[in-house]
Design a protein around this motif. Sequence first.
Motif, short mmCIF file in Angstrom:
data_model
loop_
_atom_site.label_atom_id
_atom_site.label_comp_id
_atom_site.label_asym_id
_atom_site.label_seq_id
_atom_site.Cartn_x
_atom_site.Cartn_y
_atom_site.Cartn_z
N MET A 70 0.96 -1.13 0.12
CA MET A 70 0.10 0.13 -0.15
C MET A 70 0.84 1.21 -0.06
O MET A 70 0.35 2.45 -0.08
CB MET A 70 -0.95 -0.08 1.17
CG MET A 70 -2.10 -1.14 1.23
SD MET A 70 -3.11 -1.28 2.59
CE MET A 70 -3.93 -2.75 2.32
N LEU A 125 2.48 2.73 2.27
CA LEU A 125 2.34 3.37 3.57
C LEU A 125 3.42 3.78 4.39
O LEU A 125 4.17 2.64 4.58
CB LEU A 125 1.02 2.98 4.38
CG LEU A 125 -0.40 3.30 3.79
CD1 LEU A 125 -1.27 2.09 4.58
CD2 LEU A 125 -0.73 4.52 4.00
N LYS A 146 -8.61 2.72 4.32
CA LYS A 146 -7.78 4.12 4.52
C LYS A 146 -7.14 4.32 3.09
O LYS A 146 -7.26 5.56 2.73
CB LYS A 146 -6.67 3.71 5.72
CG LYS A 146 -5.80 5.13 5.81
CD LYS A 146 -4.68 4.83 6.51
CE LYS A 146 -3.62 6.07 6.86
NZ LYS A 146 -4.25 7.15 7.46
N THR A 147 -6.83 3.34 2.18
CA THR A 147 -5.89 3.67 1.05
C THR A 147 -7.03 3.60 0.00
O THR A 147 -6.61 4.04 -1.13
CB THR A 147 -4.82 2.64 0.89
OG1 THR A 147 -5.47 1.26 0.95
CG2 THR A 147 -3.77 2.85 2.05
N ARG A 199 -7.30 0.55 -1.38
CA ARG A 199 -6.57 -0.51 -2.03
C ARG A 199 -6.69 -2.00 -1.59
O ARG A 199 -7.09 -2.08 -0.28
CB ARG A 199 -5.32 -0.12 -2.21
CG ARG A 199 -4.93 1.20 -2.89
CD ARG A 199 -3.24 1.33 -3.05
NE ARG A 199 -2.87 0.56 -4.18
CZ ARG A 199 -1.64 0.14 -4.30
NH1 ARG A 199 -0.73 0.88 -3.33
NH2 ARG A 199 -1.19 -0.74 -5.10
#
Length: 206
Positions: free
Chosen positions: A22, A24, A81-82, A84
């Motif tokens: 992701m 992050l 949150k993403t 994805r």
Amino acid sequence: MIELYAWNTPNGRKISVALEEMALPYRVTPVDITQGAQHEPAFLAISPNNRIPAIVDPDGPDGAPISVFESGAILLYLAEKTGRFLPEDRRQRVAALEWLMWQMGGFGPMPGQVHHFLTVDPANRAYGLERYQKETRRLYGVLDRRLAQVAFVAGPLSVADFAILGWAWRHERHQVSLDAYPHVQRWYQALMSRPAVQRGFEVPLS
């Protein structure tokens, strides 16, 4: 930056792989479960079940920090949150959730019991080891049949694959040869060839 509290276990690796996939930013705080660090009050404040992994995201849904424990919940949180690795297509989304729950309920607890009984005195382990090895192999068969139909368990790559991969990574430890499960083997090799997955497994968690 997300703080990942983890150790070098299948459940810890699920999250390091997901965070890398992701893209992050995160840092790792190792929780040495061999020394009982999971029982320390500071860790229990974010993981009341005293199990790794857990995360603290300083930028939670409302902009305030949030802690999340349980690897399945963490994967879903990060996916939301993403935006994805949790398909928008409703059928594929249901499949991703089904296979994530399949991992959490079976393909983790059962191999974990195999790991346990392999460390027990041989004179006392025969029944338990046979029971859990049989169920672990059955679960590999379920996964193999699914992957005969699709590239990844939900169709597109999803958090369910990351969850299952964390445990498939330990197939040798629970005495399973992937040669017996060709579709799992193809899936496993495809995932392990991904640069982000490789980075996720290289992150020092211990």
